[in-house]
Design a protein around this motif. Sequence first.
Motif, PDB file in Angstrom:
ATOM      1  N   ASN A 216       0.843  -1.198   0.000  1.00  0.00           N
ATOM      2  CA  ASN A 216       0.000   0.000   0.000  1.00  0.00           C
ATOM      3  C   ASN A 216       0.875   1.244   0.000  1.00  0.00           C
ATOM      4  OD1 ASN A 216      -2.174   1.694   0.153  1.00  0.00           O
ATOM      5  ND2 ASN A 216      -2.714   1.205   2.267  1.00  0.00           N
ATOM      6  N   GLU A 217       0.772   2.025  -1.063  1.00  0.00           N
ATOM      7  CA  GLU A 217       1.618   3.205  -1.211  1.00  0.00           C
ATOM      8  C   GLU A 217       0.857   4.463  -0.815  1.00  0.00           C
ATOM      9  OE1 GLU A 217       4.370   5.322  -4.673  1.00  0.00           O
ATOM     10  OE2 GLU A 217       3.497   3.331  -4.982  1.00  0.00           O
ATOM     11  N   LYS A 218       1.469   5.245   0.091  1.00  0.00           N
ATOM     12  CA  LYS A 218       0.842   6.482   0.550  1.00  0.00           C
ATOM     13  C   LYS A 218       1.902   7.560   0.725  1.00  0.00           C
ATOM     14  CE  LYS A 218      -3.064   4.412   3.084  1.00  0.00           C
ATOM     15  NZ  LYS A 218      -3.725   4.291   4.421  1.00  0.00           N
ATOM     16  N   GLU A 219       1.774   8.649  -0.002  1.00  0.00           N
ATOM     17  CA  GLU A 219       2.601   9.845   0.179  1.00  0.00           C
ATOM     18  C   GLU A 219       4.089   9.518   0.315  1.00  0.00           C
ATOM     19  OE1 GLU A 219       1.002  11.990   3.470  1.00  0.00           O
ATOM     20  OE2 GLU A 219      -0.929  12.357   2.501  1.00  0.00           O
ATOM     21  N   GLY A 220       4.617   8.786  -0.640  1.00  0.00           N
ATOM     22  CA  GLY A 220       6.046   8.507  -0.668  1.00  0.00           C
ATOM     23  C   GLY A 220       6.517   7.397   0.224  1.00  0.00           C
ATOM     24  N   ILE A 221       5.593   6.723   0.928  1.00  0.00           N
ATOM     25  CA  ILE A 221       5.935   5.575   1.770  1.00  0.00           C
ATOM     26  C   ILE A 221       5.131   4.365   1.303  1.00  0.00           C
ATOM     27  CG2 ILE A 221       5.984   4.623   4.108  1.00  0.00           C
ATOM     28  CD1 ILE A 221       6.124   7.420   5.196  1.00  0.00           C
ATOM     29  N   ILE A 222       5.808   3.222   1.214  1.00  0.00           N
ATOM     30  CA  ILE A 222       5.119   1.982   0.854  1.00  0.00           C
ATOM     31  C   ILE A 222       5.023   1.111   2.105  1.00  0.00           C
ATOM     32  CG2 ILE A 222       5.070  -0.034  -0.651  1.00  0.00           C
ATOM     33  CD1 ILE A 222       6.870   1.495  -2.598  1.00  0.00           C
ATOM     34  N   PHE A 223       3.792   0.769   2.469  1.00  0.00           N
ATOM     35  CA  PHE A 223       3.546  -0.100   3.619  1.00  0.00           C
ATOM     36  C   PHE A 223       3.390  -1.536   3.118  1.00  0.00           C
ATOM     37  CE2 PHE A 223       2.235   4.115   4.860  1.00  0.00           C
ATOM     38  CZ  PHE A 223       2.681   4.232   6.175  1.00  0.00           C
ATOM     39  N   ILE A 224       4.220  -2.420   3.641  1.00  0.00           N
ATOM     40  CA  ILE A 224       4.264  -3.795   3.157  1.00  0.00           C
ATOM     41  C   ILE A 224       4.128  -4.776   4.319  1.00  0.00           C
ATOM     42  CG2 ILE A 224       5.679  -5.539   1.996  1.00  0.00           C
ATOM     43  CD1 ILE A 224       7.104  -3.223   0.548  1.00  0.00           C
ATOM     44  N   ASP A 225       3.228  -5.748   4.174  1.00  0.00           N
ATOM     45  CA  ASP A 225       3.131  -6.888   5.084  1.00  0.00           C
ATOM     46  C   ASP A 225       3.423  -8.151   4.285  1.00  0.00           C
ATOM     47  OD1 ASP A 225       2.374  -5.115   7.008  1.00  0.00           O
ATOM     48  OD2 ASP A 225       0.415  -6.018   7.412  1.00  0.00           O
ATOM     49  N   SER A 226       4.427  -8.896   4.694  1.00  0.00           N
ATOM     50  CA  SER A 226       4.797 -10.125   3.987  1.00  0.00           C
ATOM     51  C   SER A 226       4.855 -11.293   4.959  1.00  0.00           C
ATOM     52  CB  SER A 226       6.152  -9.959   3.299  1.00  0.00           C
ATOM     53  OG  SER A 226       6.118  -8.923   2.338  1.00  0.00           O
ATOM     54  N   VAL A 227       4.448 -12.456   4.464  1.00  0.00           N
ATOM     55  CA  VAL A 227       4.462 -13.681   5.271  1.00  0.00           C
ATOM     56  C   VAL A 227       5.555 -14.606   4.752  1.00  0.00           C
ATOM     57  CG1 VAL A 227       3.161 -15.690   6.048  1.00  0.00           C
ATOM     58  CG2 VAL A 227       1.990 -13.502   5.723  1.00  0.00           C
ATOM     59  N   ILE A 228       6.400 -15.077   5.656  1.00  0.00           N
ATOM     60  CA  ILE A 228       7.413 -16.076   5.346  1.00  0.00           C
ATOM     61  C   ILE A 228       6.865 -17.443   5.740  1.00  0.00           C
ATOM     62  CG2 ILE A 228       9.746 -16.888   5.861  1.00  0.00           C
ATOM     63  CD1 ILE A 228      10.410 -13.960   6.632  1.00  0.00           C
ATOM     64  N   TYR A 229       6.652 -18.300   4.755  1.00  0.00           N
ATOM     65  CA  TYR A 229       6.147 -19.649   5.018  1.00  0.00           C
ATOM     66  C   TYR A 229       7.308 -20.633   5.113  1.00  0.00           C
ATOM     67  CZ  TYR A 229       1.358 -18.174   4.061  1.00  0.00           C
ATOM     68  OH  TYR A 229       0.129 -17.553   4.111  1.00  0.00           O
ATOM     69  N   VAL A 230       7.252 -21.522   6.100  1.00  0.00           N
ATOM     70  CA  VAL A 230       8.223 -22.598   6.253  1.00  0.00           C
ATOM     71  C   VAL A 230       7.470 -23.918   6.355  1.00  0.00           C
ATOM     72  CG1 VAL A 230       9.989 -21.158   7.335  1.00  0.00           C
ATOM     73  CG2 VAL A 230       8.261 -22.273   8.768  1.00  0.00           C
ATOM     74  N   GLU A 231       8.210 -25.026   6.371  1.00  0.00           N
ATOM     75  CA  GLU A 231       7.568 -26.347   6.370  1.00  0.00           C
ATOM     76  C   GLU A 231       7.485 -26.984   7.757  1.00  0.00           C
ATOM     77  OE1 GLU A 231       8.202 -28.406   2.136  1.00  0.00           O
ATOM     78  OE2 GLU A 231      10.040 -28.337   3.325  1.00  0.00           O
ATOM     79  N   ARG A 232       8.241 -26.479   8.730  1.00  0.00           N
ATOM     80  CA  ARG A 232       8.299 -27.115  10.047  1.00  0.00           C
ATOM     81  C   ARG A 232       8.247 -26.048  11.145  1.00  0.00           C
ATOM     82  NH1 ARG A 232       7.976 -30.650   6.948  1.00  0.00           N
ATOM     83  NH2 ARG A 232       9.299 -32.480   6.583  1.00  0.00           N
ATOM     84  N   ASP A 233       7.728 -26.436  12.303  1.00  0.00           N
ATOM     85  CA  ASP A 233       7.740 -25.539  13.460  1.00  0.00           C
ATOM     86  C   ASP A 233       9.162 -25.181  13.877  1.00  0.00           C
ATOM     87  OD1 ASP A 233       4.952 -25.213  13.926  1.00  0.00           O
ATOM     88  OD2 ASP A 233       4.858 -27.222  14.787  1.00  0.00           O
ATOM     89  N   THR A 234      10.069 -26.162  13.765  1.00  0.00           N
ATOM     90  CA  THR A 234      11.468 -25.885  14.133  1.00  0.00           C
ATOM     91  C   THR A 234      12.071 -24.824  13.208  1.00  0.00           C
ATOM     92  OG1 THR A 234      12.122 -27.781  12.755  1.00  0.00           O
ATOM     93  CG2 THR A 234      11.896 -28.156  15.130  1.00  0.00           C
ATOM     94  N   GLN A 235      11.689 -24.861  11.936  1.00  0.00           N
ATOM     95  CA  GLN A 235      12.190 -23.861  10.994  1.00  0.00           C
ATOM     96  C   GLN A 235      11.642 -22.477  11.319  1.00  0.00           C
ATOM     97  OE1 GLN A 235      10.817 -25.641   7.367  1.00  0.00           O
ATOM     98  NE2 GLN A 235      12.583 -27.011   7.181  1.00  0.00           N
ATOM     99  N   LYS A 236      10.406 -22.427  11.792  1.00  0.00           N
ATOM    100  CA  LYS A 236       9.827 -21.147  12.205  1.00  0.00           C
ATOM    101  C   LYS A 236      10.668 -20.521  13.308  1.00  0.00           C
ATOM    102  CE  LYS A 236       5.584 -19.045  14.044  1.00  0.00           C
ATOM    103  NZ  LYS A 236       4.164 -19.273  14.420  1.00  0.00           N
TER     104      LYS A 236
END
Length: 291
Positions: A216-236
């Motif tokens: 979401n771009e607003k007044e020269g700033i881009i707001f970003i939410d990203s999710v990192i998916y992994v395969e195991r709880d230990t990897q999280k």
Amino acid sequence: MHKAGFVNIVGKPNAGKSTLLNQLMGEKLAIVTQKAQTTRHRIFGIYNEEDLQIVFSDTPGVLDPKYGLQEKMMDYVKDSLQDADVFLFIVDILDRTEPFEFLVDKLNKIPVPVLILVNKIDESNQEDLEKTMELWHERIPKAEILPISALKGFNTDAILPKLKSLLPENPPYYDKDQYTDKPERFFVNEAIREKILLNYDKEVPYSVEVVTEIFNEKEGIIFIDSVIYVERDTQKGIIIGHKGDAIKKVGTEARLDLEKFFSKKIHLNLFVKVKKDWRKNDRDLKNFGYS
């Protein structure tokens, strides 16, 4: 007279395909690390001059697939072997293993020009270079061979004029102000994934997929939410690190790269979720864009 065409870049993992694409484009479109299988998707880089448009296609490295994700990656490679006006086949001069015969056979049979780029010559010597060039001249006799260093930019300035001479007369395929076929979120995902490849060891980086849910771009700033998916709880737990230090480092490094790429301030939030065995699940692969 305007020339335009598709130039597909193929080769083994770590041969230097993405480094070359970035060098030719003068822009970092593809992530680059020392780890194999860094590139997962087929990426178009669209190079424009007043009388020229070259649509470069960077592909994953050729490999023997072991699971679903790697099979999808090889599908991109096979697709790229069907639709080019010129092929750039990148060979790592330091690679002593045998080439994939199906690729050599395909490049011998296709009715379009092939330019073999013997890469990383800055890490080798004249004797090995001569032997490598002679070997590839025997394997693909029709190809022209050019020694380069994609990382150092040595001899890469000879590639664009050569391609211009080989491409057909055509109007541009894309708007002249367009430089890639990928959306903005793709480059956010790749920037984050690159930092994960650089900051984590063993299997963890290869078990990661990144999805940007908010851009979401607003007044020269881009707001970003990203999710990192992994395969195991230990990897999280490994991705997050002690008191969140590891993921904070990834976020900071990715944010700095993205601010350069978009020329704007970035506010980046990262989240980590588990999606068990996603690399082997056809539905998950399709949802992640590996169709």
